[in-house]
Design an enzyme around this catalytic site. Structure first.
Site, PDB file in Angstrom:
ATOM      1  N   ASP A 183       0.839  -1.206   0.000  1.00 35.78           N
ATOM      2  CA  ASP A 183       0.000   0.000   0.000  1.00 35.78           C
ATOM      3  C   ASP A 183       0.874   1.257   0.000  1.00 35.78           C
ATOM      4  OD1 ASP A 183      -2.158  -1.646   0.075  1.00 35.78           O
ATOM      5  OD2 ASP A 183      -2.680  -1.272   2.180  1.00 35.78           O
ATOM      6  N   GLU A 204       3.936   1.651  -1.278  1.00 35.88           N
ATOM      7  CA  GLU A 204       4.500   1.886  -2.614  1.00 35.88           C
ATOM      8  C   GLU A 204       3.450   2.470  -3.554  1.00 35.88           C
ATOM      9  OE1 GLU A 204       7.721  -1.398  -3.739  1.00 35.88           O
ATOM     10  OE2 GLU A 204       5.941  -2.287  -2.786  1.00 35.88           O
ATOM     11  N   ASP A 241       0.818   4.282  -2.710  1.00 38.16           N
ATOM     12  CA  ASP A 241       0.551   5.675  -2.323  1.00 38.16           C
ATOM     13  C   ASP A 241       1.652   6.607  -2.811  1.00 38.16           C
ATOM     14  OD1 ASP A 241      -1.767   4.883  -1.112  1.00 38.16           O
ATOM     15  OD2 ASP A 241      -0.921   4.820   0.924  1.00 38.16           O
ATOM     16  N   SER A 301     -37.322  -3.686 -13.661  1.00 37.41           N
ATOM     17  CA  SER A 301     -37.264  -4.420 -12.406  1.00 37.41           C
ATOM     18  C   SER A 301     -37.347  -5.916 -12.697  1.00 37.41           C
ATOM     19  CB  SER A 301     -38.432  -4.012 -11.499  1.00 37.41           C
ATOM     20  OG  SER A 301     -38.438  -2.632 -11.263  1.00 37.41           O
ATOM     21  N   LEU A 302     -37.070  -6.725 -11.679  1.00 31.44           N
ATOM     22  CA  LEU A 302     -37.209  -8.169 -11.803  1.00 31.44           C
ATOM     23  C   LEU A 302     -38.453  -8.637 -11.047  1.00 31.44           C
ATOM     24  CD1 LEU A 302     -33.579  -9.526 -11.257  1.00 31.44           C
ATOM     25  CD2 LEU A 302     -34.831  -9.385 -13.401  1.00 31.44           C
ATOM     26  N   GLU A 326     -27.032 -16.230 -10.039  1.00 35.28           N
ATOM     27  CA  GLU A 326     -26.112 -15.246  -9.477  1.00 35.28           C
ATOM     28  C   GLU A 326     -26.648 -14.731  -8.143  1.00 35.28           C
ATOM     29  OE1 GLU A 326     -25.784 -12.149 -12.431  1.00 35.28           O
ATOM     30  OE2 GLU A 326     -26.051 -13.612 -14.024  1.00 35.28           O
ATOM     31  N   LYS A 385     -27.974 -11.949  -5.629  1.00 30.39           N
ATOM     32  CA  LYS A 385     -28.711 -10.692  -5.767  1.00 30.39           C
ATOM     33  C   LYS A 385     -28.141  -9.704  -4.750  1.00 30.39           C
ATOM     34  CE  LYS A 385     -33.336  -8.698  -5.866  1.00 30.39           C
ATOM     35  NZ  LYS A 385     -33.022  -7.606  -4.941  1.00 30.39           N
ATOM     36  N   ASP A 427     -27.595  -6.462  -2.516  1.00 33.34           N
ATOM     37  CA  ASP A 427     -28.530  -5.565  -1.844  1.00 33.34           C
ATOM     38  C   ASP A 427     -27.918  -4.175  -1.785  1.00 33.34           C
ATOM     39  OD1 ASP A 427     -30.794  -4.775  -0.578  1.00 33.34           O
ATOM     40  OD2 ASP A 427     -30.255  -5.562   1.383  1.00 33.34           O
ATOM     41  N   ARG A 444     -30.699   4.048 -11.350  1.00 33.41           N
ATOM     42  CA  ARG A 444     -31.877   3.465 -11.984  1.00 33.41           C
ATOM     43  C   ARG A 444     -33.005   4.478 -12.122  1.00 33.41           C
ATOM     44  NH1 ARG A 444     -36.737   1.236 -10.962  1.00 33.41           N
ATOM     45  NH2 ARG A 444     -37.359  -0.458 -12.323  1.00 33.41           N
ATOM     46  N   GLU A 466     -24.369  -3.193  -9.446  1.00 33.35           N
ATOM     47  CA  GLU A 466     -24.955  -2.859  -8.148  1.00 33.35           C
ATOM     48  C   GLU A 466     -23.858  -2.276  -7.265  1.00 33.35           C
ATOM     49  OE1 GLU A 466     -28.728  -3.417  -5.811  1.00 33.35           O
ATOM     50  OE2 GLU A 466     -28.180  -3.578  -7.927  1.00 33.35           O
ATOM     51  N   TYR A 503     -23.301  -7.102 -13.405  1.00 40.13           N
ATOM     52  CA  TYR A 503     -24.053  -8.335 -13.613  1.00 40.13           C
ATOM     53  C   TYR A 503     -24.718  -8.445 -14.981  1.00 40.13           C
ATOM     54  CZ  TYR A 503     -27.766  -5.140 -12.062  1.00 40.13           C
ATOM     55  OH  TYR A 503     -28.610  -4.075 -11.916  1.00 40.13           O
ATOM     56  N   LYS A 557     -31.248 -16.091 -14.624  1.00 33.91           N
ATOM     57  CA  LYS A 557     -31.404 -15.536 -15.963  1.00 33.91           C
ATOM     58  C   LYS A 557     -31.258 -16.658 -16.986  1.00 33.91           C
ATOM     59  CE  LYS A 557     -29.033 -11.350 -14.408  1.00 33.91           C
ATOM     60  NZ  LYS A 557     -27.726 -10.691 -14.363  1.00 33.91           N
ATOM     61  N   LYS A 577     -36.156 -14.503  -3.568  1.00 33.18           N
ATOM     62  CA  LYS A 577     -35.832 -13.781  -2.333  1.00 33.18           C
ATOM     63  C   LYS A 577     -35.737 -14.771  -1.172  1.00 33.18           C
ATOM     64  CE  LYS A 577     -35.659  -9.846  -2.416  1.00 33.18           C
ATOM     65  NZ  LYS A 577     -36.593  -8.736  -2.405  1.00 33.18           N
ATOM     66  N   CYS A 598     -65.476   5.560   7.780  1.00 31.93           N
ATOM     67  CA  CYS A 598     -64.208   6.162   7.356  1.00 31.93           C
ATOM     68  C   CYS A 598     -63.609   6.944   8.524  1.00 31.93           C
ATOM     69  CB  CYS A 598     -64.441   7.090   6.168  1.00 31.93           C
ATOM     70  SG  CYS A 598     -62.969   8.010   5.674  1.00 31.93           S
ATOM     71  N   CYS A 632     -63.694  10.922   7.462  1.00 26.67           N
ATOM     72  CA  CYS A 632     -64.901  11.727   7.232  1.00 26.67           C
ATOM     73  C   CYS A 632     -66.161  11.132   7.853  1.00 26.67           C
ATOM     74  CB  CYS A 632     -65.118  11.951   5.736  1.00 26.67           C
ATOM     75  SG  CYS A 632     -65.510  10.447   4.812  1.00 26.67           S
ATOM     76  N   CYS A 659     -64.255   3.917   1.304  1.00 28.63           N
ATOM     77  CA  CYS A 659     -65.044   5.097   1.665  1.00 28.63           C
ATOM     78  C   CYS A 659     -65.613   5.650   0.366  1.00 28.63           C
ATOM     79  CB  CYS A 659     -64.178   6.151   2.356  1.00 28.63           C
ATOM     80  SG  CYS A 659     -65.010   7.753   2.520  1.00 28.63           S
ATOM     81  N   CYS A 667     -64.018  13.438   1.084  1.00 26.55           N
ATOM     82  CA  CYS A 667     -63.190  12.824   2.123  1.00 26.55           C
ATOM     83  C   CYS A 667     -61.793  13.458   2.087  1.00 26.55           C
ATOM     84  CB  CYS A 667     -63.083  11.317   1.899  1.00 26.55           C
ATOM     85  SG  CYS A 667     -61.996  10.487   3.076  1.00 26.55           S
TER      86      CYS A 667
END
Length: 712
Positions: free
Chosen positions: A34, A36, A38, A83-84, A113, A115, A117, A136, A172, A224, A289, A313, A407, A410, A425, A431
């Site tokens: 590191d 060297e 820098d 989206s998926l 693959e 996913k 987060d 996105r 991601e 990805y 996929k 998920k 409601c 109202c 309602c 309302c």
């Protein structure tokens, strides 16, 4: 050191440092210390300062940041970021594969693959240089965050190898656990609030105005998916394209597996459901996929997601807490949603105080009683929901949770349609919750994008009698706005109200900003105005689709339910919603008032309107490689009045085929009798007259009917 020596040294140091970056961050095999690294970076920075004419945007020194972004420019995506679809069980995956095999006769293999987060990003490269990084956003357009993304070491500023002149990588951006923990420790030391989870902190970091601060937080990027024109003519599979990107210097996860059966897929899922806890970053599932690009092309897309991919998920984390009470919220369409108030509990990185109870039937199925101990999960790791009750801990004498009969806003008696689970309602015009909800929707970013009018200001304007509907917004005057004030609760990091309050006051500048935003909204295109009206079941995509078929509001108003339902992605339910909306005199009064103040109620004419619309009413699928860019060919179709569609159906008029046309598309076109024409034939078509095209279509229709009669 003279200029030429400086230029050569800067070039050599830049190449050497980028290689060391690649060795360290991508290969995880550093070849120098590191210290060297820098020292070499400091030398490069000194030379670039002394010879600024040789400083390039791709220099390794630019990764430390230093620029300031006052406003993130909105940029339209070259390719939409969809989206998926999500799945949560083996049955969902089996259904997904079954649907695919109804279209694909050949063997199908899947690329499995992790996913990630984090925050989705689009990285665009031209002539070997990163030119743009875009979030996105809404899928159609996002924010340009290039300056901040350049600080991420796992994003190549200059790829190396046999890359094409233009391509795009989808990735991601994540904050590793190590960086997340370090950030929160720093917040605690400085007496600041900590961040809830790595996803939120990554998203917040990428929107910081100082790129030097972004650099300090050590984000990472995992790519990805590759995108470019005629991708399938360069690579036959998704996996092959990822391996090419890896050779070019992109950070591709090593945790990828090719699977051919459901059992192989679930071996992969089950392994990572356990091992994900040992990863250096957060992951909440697995993405599947279809590997073959030809098969992906044959499967096509829905309005929101590709038909060839799905996200599985992992089962959500669950915690136990006490139900304190139940509130009832009123949506802008009058739907009553029960919401549970809970004893605060930590769940998946956030403190949960409230959870949805969906509807009356859901409460009944849970057999929910006042004061019950309940189990809470985050649906899709996002929305908290109660999943079950711990009956062993039920308090003696507790009463079942009663669903409200009136409601809460109202006092109107609720109604329920037999075919639906929700109560409504019916007092839609008066309302307060419904009226304010419709105005909030109208002013939202994806609709009219009226800046400076948030939920608090809309409530303030409504409570002071200045607005009772969306049209009233355009009657507001400076003197109406300036000086208005209201006390509102302070929200916590989860968007929940706290005991603290704040005074919201509209000052002179705020009043002028609101009026300027209202004036600016008059140029919002027709499809967004239609969405902003708040017609039940009409979202962004549906509104755009309807406008493509009916280019002005009068055509939509006069269309029958049958005519509307024939539009792709609309159907009977949406068509009836549209008709019901415009049959209501109050709604028509609002529309006419909005028309009078100048909102866009017809589609803007295309720039190419001087060209004869010889392709009007015809739809085309473009596949393969041509002598011109495919985007140019598609634009020509639109310029001459035609419509581009992504997948072949019985309603497709022509397939324009180039070299290396997808075999699955060819097979489907032939099976449906859709004519396949080459580039030269298409060019001849656009130079014919409209009557000649119409005659050709009639001949095609007659021939198709004759062909069909042979099988009857």
């Amino acid at each position: 050191m003279n200029q030429e020596e400086a230029r050569q040294r800067i070039a050599a140091l830049s190449d050497e440092l980028e290689q060391h970056n690649y060795n360290y961050y991508i290969l995880a095999r550093p070849t120098i210390s590191d210290y060297e690294f820098d020292m070499k970076l400091e030398e490069l920075a000194r030379l670039e300062k002394a010879f600024p004419e040789f400083l390039l945007p791709t220099s390794p020194t630019q990764r430390v940041g230093g620029g300031v972004t006052k406003e993130f420019k909105t940029v339209k995506h070259r390719y939409p970021m969809l989206s998926l679809a999500n799945s949560y069980s083996k049955a969902d995956i089996e259904d997904f594969i079954t649907r695919i095999k109804k279209t694909i006769d050949d063997e199908v293999e899947f690329c499995c693959e992790l996913k990630f987060d984090g925050l989705s990003i689009s990285l665009q490269y031209e002539d070997g240089v990163l030119v743009r990084a875009v979030t996105r956003g809404d899928g159609t357009q996002g924010d340009d965050v290039t300056l901040n993304v350049k600080t991420i070491h796992t994003v190549p500023l200059k790829p190396h190898g046999d890359y094409p002149p233009f391509f795009e990588m989808r990735g991601e951006i994540v904050m590793p656990w190590k960086s997340f923990d370090k950030l929160n420790e720093e917040c605690i030391r400085n007496g600041k609030s900590t961040f809830a989870n790595p996803r939120n902190s990554a998203a917040g970091t990428l929107k910081l105005q100082k790129s030097s601060e972004v650099a300090k937080r050590h984000l990472e990027n995992y790519d990805y998916y590759m995108m470019m024109d005629d991708l399938e003519s360069r690579y036959s599979t998704h996996y092959e394209s990822l391996m090419a990107a890896k050779r070019w210097g992109f950070n591709i996860s090593e945790h990828i597996r090719i699977c051919k059966t459901v059992d192989e897929i679930f071996d992969f899922i089950n392994y990572w459901d356990v091992e994900r806890h040992n990863l250096p970053f957060a992951t909440d599932g697995i993405v599947l996929k279809v590997n073959s690009f030809a098969q992906q092309e044959a499967l096509g897309f829905t309005a929101k997601s590709p038909k060839w991919a799905i996200a599985y998920k992992f089962k959500a984390e669950a915690v136990e807490t006490e139900l304190q009470s139940v509130d009832f919220q009123v949506g802008r369409h009058g739907t009553i949603t029960p919401v549970a108030n809970l004893s605060p509990v930590a769940l998946a990185g956030t403190i949960v105080k409230r959870a949805t109870l969906h509807n009356a039937d859901f409460i009944k199925e849970l057999d929910l009683h006042d004061g019950d101990m309940v189990y809470v999960e985050k649906g899709g790791e996002i929305i908290p929901k109660i999943t079950s009750v711990n009956f062993d801990k039920r308090k003696e004498g507790s009463q079942p949770v009663a669903f409200t009969k009136v409601c809460p806003e109202c006092g109107t008696t609720l109604v329920k349609n037999e075919a639906e689970a929700a109560w409504y309602c019916p007092n839609s015009m008066e309302c307060p919750a419904q009226v304010k909800g419709r105005i909030e929707h109208f002013a939202s970013r994806k609709a009219m994008d009226i800046e400076s009018i948030g939920e608090g200001k809309i409530e303030m304007l409504y409570d002071n009698g200045l607005i009772k509907n969306i049209a009233d917004l355009y009657n507001l005057k400076f003197n109406d706005l300036c000086g208005l004030a209201k006390e509102l609760p302070v929200l916590d990091e989860n968007g929940e109200p706290t005991e603290k309050t704040r005074i919201v006051r509209i000052q002179e500048k705020g009043a002028r900003n609101i009026l300027d935003a209202l004036e600016k909204s008059k140029s919002v295109p027709f499809e967004r105005v239609l969405f902003a009206l708040g017609i039940r079941n009409v979202g962004e995509v549906v509104a755009k689709t309807i406008v493509e078929h009916y280019p002005n509001i009068d055509a939509i108003i006069n269309a029958s339910v049958e005519e509307l339902s024939e539009i792709d992605t609309v159907g009977l339910v949406i068509a009836e919603s549209v008709k019901t909306f415009f049959d209501e005199p109050h709604n028509m009064e609002i529309v006419n008032r909005l028309r009078e103040v100048g909102l866009q109620f017809e589609q803007t004419k295309k720039e190419a309107s001087d060209k004869e619309q010889v392709l009007e009413g015809l739809s085309f699928v473009v596949s393969g490689k041509f002598s011109i860019e495919r985007d140019v060919l598609k634009k020509m179709i639109e310029d001459y009045g035609g419509k581009n569609v992504s997948s072949i159906s019985s309603k497709t008029n022509y397939v324009v085929a180039g070299d290396n046309m997808g075999p699955e598309k060819k097979k489907k076109a032939e099976s449906l009798g859709v004519p396949i024409i080459d580039e030269a034939t298409f060019m001849e078509m656009i130079h014919q007259s409209q009557p000649e095209i119409a005659a050709a279509e009639q001949n095609r229709s007659t021939a198709s009917e004759t062909q069909l009669s042979l099988f009857e």
